[in-house]
Enzyme design. Structure first.
Site, mmCIF file in Angstrom:
data_model
loop_
_atom_site.group_PDB
_atom_site.id
_atom_site.type_symbol
_atom_site.label_atom_id
_atom_site.label_comp_id
_atom_site.label_asym_id
_atom_site.label_seq_id
_atom_site.Cartn_x
_atom_site.Cartn_y
_atom_site.Cartn_z
ATOM 1 N N CYS A 1 16.194 52.049 -44.004
ATOM 2 C CA CYS A 1 16.496 50.853 -44.776
ATOM 3 C C CYS A 1 16.520 49.573 -43.945
ATOM 4 C CB CYS A 1 17.811 51.050 -45.532
ATOM 5 S SG CYS A 1 17.686 52.444 -46.666
ATOM 6 N N HIS B 1 23.819 43.127 -46.294
ATOM 7 C CA HIS B 1 23.172 44.361 -46.725
ATOM 8 C C HIS B 1 23.732 44.746 -48.097
ATOM 9 C CE1 HIS B 1 20.988 48.074 -46.327
ATOM 10 N NE2 HIS B 1 22.075 48.790 -46.503
ATOM 11 N N GLU C 1 30.352 46.634 -43.396
ATOM 12 C CA GLU C 1 29.671 45.384 -43.131
ATOM 13 C C GLU C 1 30.660 44.221 -43.032
ATOM 14 O OE1 GLU C 1 26.947 44.707 -46.276
ATOM 15 O OE2 GLU C 1 25.821 43.317 -45.041
ATOM 16 N N LYS D 1 21.207 42.534 -53.642
ATOM 17 C CA LYS D 1 21.019 43.874 -54.210
ATOM 18 C C LYS D 1 21.764 44.000 -55.538
ATOM 19 C CE LYS D 1 20.195 46.272 -49.824
ATOM 20 N NZ LYS D 1 20.566 45.217 -48.856
ATOM 21 N N HIS E 1 18.393 48.215 -54.432
ATOM 22 C CA HIS E 1 18.137 48.499 -53.018
ATOM 23 C C HIS E 1 16.770 49.183 -52.906
ATOM 24 C CE1 HIS E 1 18.312 49.564 -48.964
ATOM 25 N NE2 HIS E 1 19.415 50.291 -48.912
ATOM 26 N N PHE F 1 19.794 54.633 -42.955
ATOM 27 C CA PHE F 1 19.861 56.035 -42.573
ATOM 28 C C PHE F 1 19.213 56.197 -41.208
ATOM 29 C CE2 PHE F 1 20.057 58.304 -46.979
ATOM 30 C CZ PHE F 1 21.240 57.660 -47.230
#
Lengths: 418, 87, 412
Positions: free
Chosen positions: A165, A305, A316, A337, A342, A401
């Protein structure tokens, strides 16, 4: 390294204009999945692009040859090329490079083809006689970078960057690096993803990453909200034209922003999990800010994010506090998002495109669907409504990930301190 | 009715998520936190998938956030504490 | 800032571990065999470079097994070997002092096929929680980072079989910008039906049934390539640090370049020659300083011609020894990382491994192809070339470090 062209294919709008209208309206493009029957799945919502490849100008052969993700990238790249006003035919092809981020490549086509060659999963020894001629192009996603490069006649370095990502941010960071080191003058750089397919739904279901909020799809992605319970898958692409600053100035190009700093770190902790302290993301932020020679007090906006998972949004928030100190509380933070979901590897490029537009319009997009702030997420997340304000220096971050953490700083070229 | 006991849980974990070489899973582990047993949240989710499939039960998100085998078994067994026999 | 290789880890079809691989390669002992990992009888291509003797449970903790594809297990094996070979203790480095950059091509294909089959034949409840990352292209970088605590700048590049060189080229960028160590390379493999069918669709695979005649780069009867599994992971390190800790230095990454071929209908020449020139320029050397070329060796007649033309143009006819030891492993999805390792071992030992089992190049290829036995030579500089499907070209220039040369001269 400056951004001189933008192109976007996003849920709720194809093209930069529609994309920016969606983001500033604070409208969510998430809905019940229509690409396939989602009824078996725990999470049945996604942010889908209404994409008609014929209407977007793709030829019949392009449509046959290209996975949906590659089609997105081609459409976004054409827009970015036109937007930049670059006469690429007059440039040295060897001095134009290409990077394209993607986490899962041509997964949609691969799954469709798998179903055919295995006859619905009946056979382990799949029947290659049923394979489409271009199956290998789907199999190795580097083919997508080739497609984008061809549009610009690019013969310089080309690659797909695939760091989960953070692929989108990393592809842009890589592109900026190639310009900085003098390997190229111009980069066509961006990211694309079309992951909304049954196998993606199944594996995100299995790890409870996606939201089960199926009865209220428009408000399913709610970063930083106390009631958030998972991410909403998205899809799309953004492609940017990057040039060396003097190269852009010489031709009188419109400059959206300078890529002033970029850094990536790994948490070396877990393939999917995050530690609550956010120190590795904080380290990436600090390194990117240092490279941009900007202090925390000069940041006007943070594009988060903000994936709307319980873990990420806390992680975050902690990272912002570690890296920016008290200034974390004074800097507006938002997650788009909440509106476009996402889109895994693509999202980093879509977010940088949004940041460039935020600077162009001096407007910060909001975090939609944020009604009840999580007490553990106590920053200014620009809830619900876009904000007109100064946006001379912005930070965008990504987390993926594999433990990847990336941060990029955009600034107005004339603003940067010596 | 108890659907799952500790030996079955450890067997499922071992088969589907492996086993940390430094941990003895056959001992009294009911109250040892999963991370100390070498299992992260993904291992639990993997086990939950198998249990749902093989035992025909629906598990809610509480199972995934269980911190010890005792908590996990209690959730899976609908509130029933794991008995000494089932250990 | 100079970047040197201080550690090599290999998992190859003709040898598991660097020493076993290098011994087999010098002996011309190949690892191509009729496929055993799945029933290939229904496919036109039935030979592959399988690694026969890798038992993952002997090398990896049990907890990693359910969550890894075979290619990740091989990558973790190679990474552990490289780090041990370098004598590196990552925990003693600065917190962000070591990164990971790997090349990927198809991802964890076998794992992915199993889960696709589970989904489509049994239903979504049968899909592994580990599918969310076990198949994806970034998995090797992520797993290596986690296993060894490497938190520095990292990356994953996909340029098909050019990828291993691009990974090292990118790793060097990180070194130059201040990260002292980058673990880099490529280990991959797709020896399962779902990895096999797409490759057959390219029409580039050899259909020869005899493993000794299946992959013959530059030979008159070259008829396509054979895929293999495995690859190499290298430790790239800032030269100053390597010297300071007294590490053995295999060689320096002295030059790197990458290009993309022009569109097939453009009438413009292929990019391989230009790529090699750019890499030599980057190294600041002329072609006369190159002692050996590790060629891409596609074994597809047209691609072989493009490559031999480029070599003849650059070095003159028969102007430099050329070898393709991947004839013994098959072409690896990890993208020529193994060729980089092989070139460094060749520099170390002053021996060019042969392109076994090729007897001689076709007359049209005016290159000095090393065949038969390993050729002794004083090697200081090697050029490694690789191409990836779709038009990717990459070139890497490796230069032996002075300590290697010194020891060689002392030996004389």
């Amino acid at each position: 390294m400056v951004i001189t062209g933008l192109g976007a294919v996003a849920p709720g709008g194809i093209g930069i204009k529609a994309y920016w209208e969606l983001l500033t309206a604070g409208r969510s493009a998430t809905r019940t999945i229509t690409h396939y029957d989602p009824s078996p799945f725990r999470s049945r919502v996604a942010a889908e692009v209404d994409f008609d490849p014929v209407r977007e100008g793709l030829s019949p052969q392009e449509i046959r040859r290209l996975d949906r993700a590659a089609q997105f990238a081609v459409v976004a790249a054409r827009e970015a090329l036109a937007d930049s006003g670059l006469a690429v035919a007059a440039l040295d092809p060897g001095r134009i490079g290409t990077t394209l981020g993607s986490a899962v490549g041509c997964t949609t086509s691969l799954e469709q083809e798998y179903v055919v060659v295995s006859d619905g999963g009946r056979h382990w020894e799949v029947d290659h006689g049923y394979a489409v001629r271009d199956l290998y192009r789907h199999f190795v996603p580097s083919s997508m970078a080739v497609e984008v490069a061809r549009l610009a006649g690019a013969e310089g370095p080309a690659a797909v960057v695939s760091t989960g990502c953070t692929s989108g941010l990393d592809a842009l960071g890589h592109a900026a690096e190639l310009i900085r080191e003098g390997s190229v003058d111009v980069m066509v750089a961006g990211a694309t993803e079309a992951p909304i397919s049954p196998i993606t739904s199944a594996c995100f279901d299995a790890i409870h990453a996606t939201t089960p909020r199926n009865d209220d799809p428009e408000h399913a992605s709610r970063p930083f909200d106390r009631t958030r319970n998972g991410l909403v898958l998205g899809e799309g692409s953004a492609v940017l034209m990057l040039e060396e600053l003097e190269h852009a100035r010489r031709r009188g190009a419109r400059i959206y922003a300078e890529i002033a700093g970029f850094a990536s770190r790994c948490n070396a902790y877990h393939m999917t999990g995050l530690k609550a302290d956010g120190v590795e993301m904080a380290a990436a932020i600090t390194a990117a800010m240092d490279e941009a020679r900007l202090g925390p007090d000069s940041l006007d906006y943070i594009n988060a994010h903000g994936s709307s998972t319980k873990m990420n949004d806390r992680h975050e928030t902690a990272a912002f506090k570690v890296s920016l100190g008290e200034h974390a509380y004074r800097t507006p933070v938002s997650s788009i998002k909440s509106m476009i979901g996402h889109s895994l590897g693509a999202i980093g490029a879509l977010e940088i495109a949004a940041c460039a537009l935020a600077m162009e319009h001096s407007t910060v997009p909001p975090t939609a669907n944020l009604h009840e702030p999580d007490p553990d997420c106590d920053l200014d997340y620009v809830p619900l409504q876009a904000r007109v304000q100064r946006t001379d220096a912005v930070l965008s971050v990504g987390s993926g990930f594999g433990g990847f953490q990336s941060a990029m700083v955009l600034a107005r070229p004339d603003r940067r301190m010596p | 009715m108890s659907v799952l006991d500790l030996p079955t849980l450890t067997r499922i974990l071992r088969e589907n998520a492996g086993a940390d070489e430094s941990v003895d899973l056959s001992g009294d582990i009911l109250d040892i936190p999963f991370p100390e047993l070498g299992y992260d949240s993904l291992a639990l989710l993997q086990a939950i998938g198998v249990i749902q499939r093989d035992f025909g039960v629906e598990l809610d998100d509480d199972a995934a956030s269980a911190e010890t085998p005792r908590e996990f078994l209690t959730v899976v067994n609908g509130g029933e504490q794991p008995s000494a026999e089932s250990v | 800032m100079t970047a040197v290789v201080t550690g090599i880890g290999v998992a190859a079809p003709n040898g598991l571990g660097t020493d076993a691989y290098w011994r087999a390669t010098l002996a011309g002992r190949g690892g191509l065999r009729p496929l055993t990992r799945f029933d290939a009888s229904s496919y036109p291509s039935r030979v592959a470079g399988e690694i026969p003797d890798f038992e993952a449970a002997e090398h990896l903790p049990s907890r990693l097994l359910p969550q890894t594809d075979r290619m990740t297990r091989l990558a973790l094996f190679a990474a552990e070997g490289a780090i041990a070979d370098a004598g590196l203790r990552p925990e003693e480095l600065p917190r962000y002092g070591a990164g990971v950059v790997t090349a990927a091509s198809g991802g964890g294909v076998e794992f992915g096929q199993r889960e696709l089959q589970a989904l489509w034949s049994q239903g979504k409840d049968h899909v592994s929680a580990y599918q969310s990352f076990a198949w994806f292209y970034a998995v090797n970088s992520g797993q290596i980072s986690i296993r060894h605590g490497l938190r520095g700048p990292s990356g994953v590049l996909v340029t098909e079989q050019a990828g291993g060189i691009d990974a090292l080229g990118h790793a060097r960028r990180h070194i130059r910008r201040g990260t002292p160590v980058v673990v880099s390379g490529g280990v991959d493999g797709a020896l399962c039906p779902w990895g096999w069918a797409p490759q057959i669709a390219t029409g580039l695979l050899s259909t020869a049934a005899d493993p000794d005649r299946a992959y013959l780069p530059f030979a008159s009867d070259a008829g396509g390539y054979v895929p293999g599994e495995g690859g190499a992971i290298l430790v790239l390190e800032d030269d100053e640090q390597a010297r300071a800790r007294g590490a053995r230095r295999y060689g320096e990454v002295a030059g790197y370049a990458a290009t993309l071929d022009p569109a097939p209908d453009s009438g413009r020449p292929p990019g391989l020659l230009r790529t090699a020139r750019l890499a030599l320029d980057d190294a600041g050397i002329g072609s006369d300083e190159v002692d050996v070329v590790f060629a891409d060796g596609a074994a597809v007649p047209e691609l072989d011609r493009i490559e031999s033309d480029a070599l003849t143009e650059l070095f003159g006819p028969y102007g430099v020894p050329v070898t393709v030891p991947k004839s013994m492993t098959g072409r690896l999805f990890g993208g020529a990382a193994l060729d980089i390792a092989t070139a460094l071992l060749a520099i170390r030992d002053g021996l060019i491994p042969p392109t076994a089992p090729v007897d001689a190049p076709a007359a049209e290829h005016r290159i000095d192809l090393v065949t038969g036995a390993p050729r002794p030579a004083r090697l200081r500089t090697a050029l490694v070339l690789a191409r990836g499907y779709g038009g990717f070209n990459s070139a890497l220039v490796l230069r032996g470090c002075n300590d290697t040369t010194d020891s060689e001269e002392t030996a004389r």
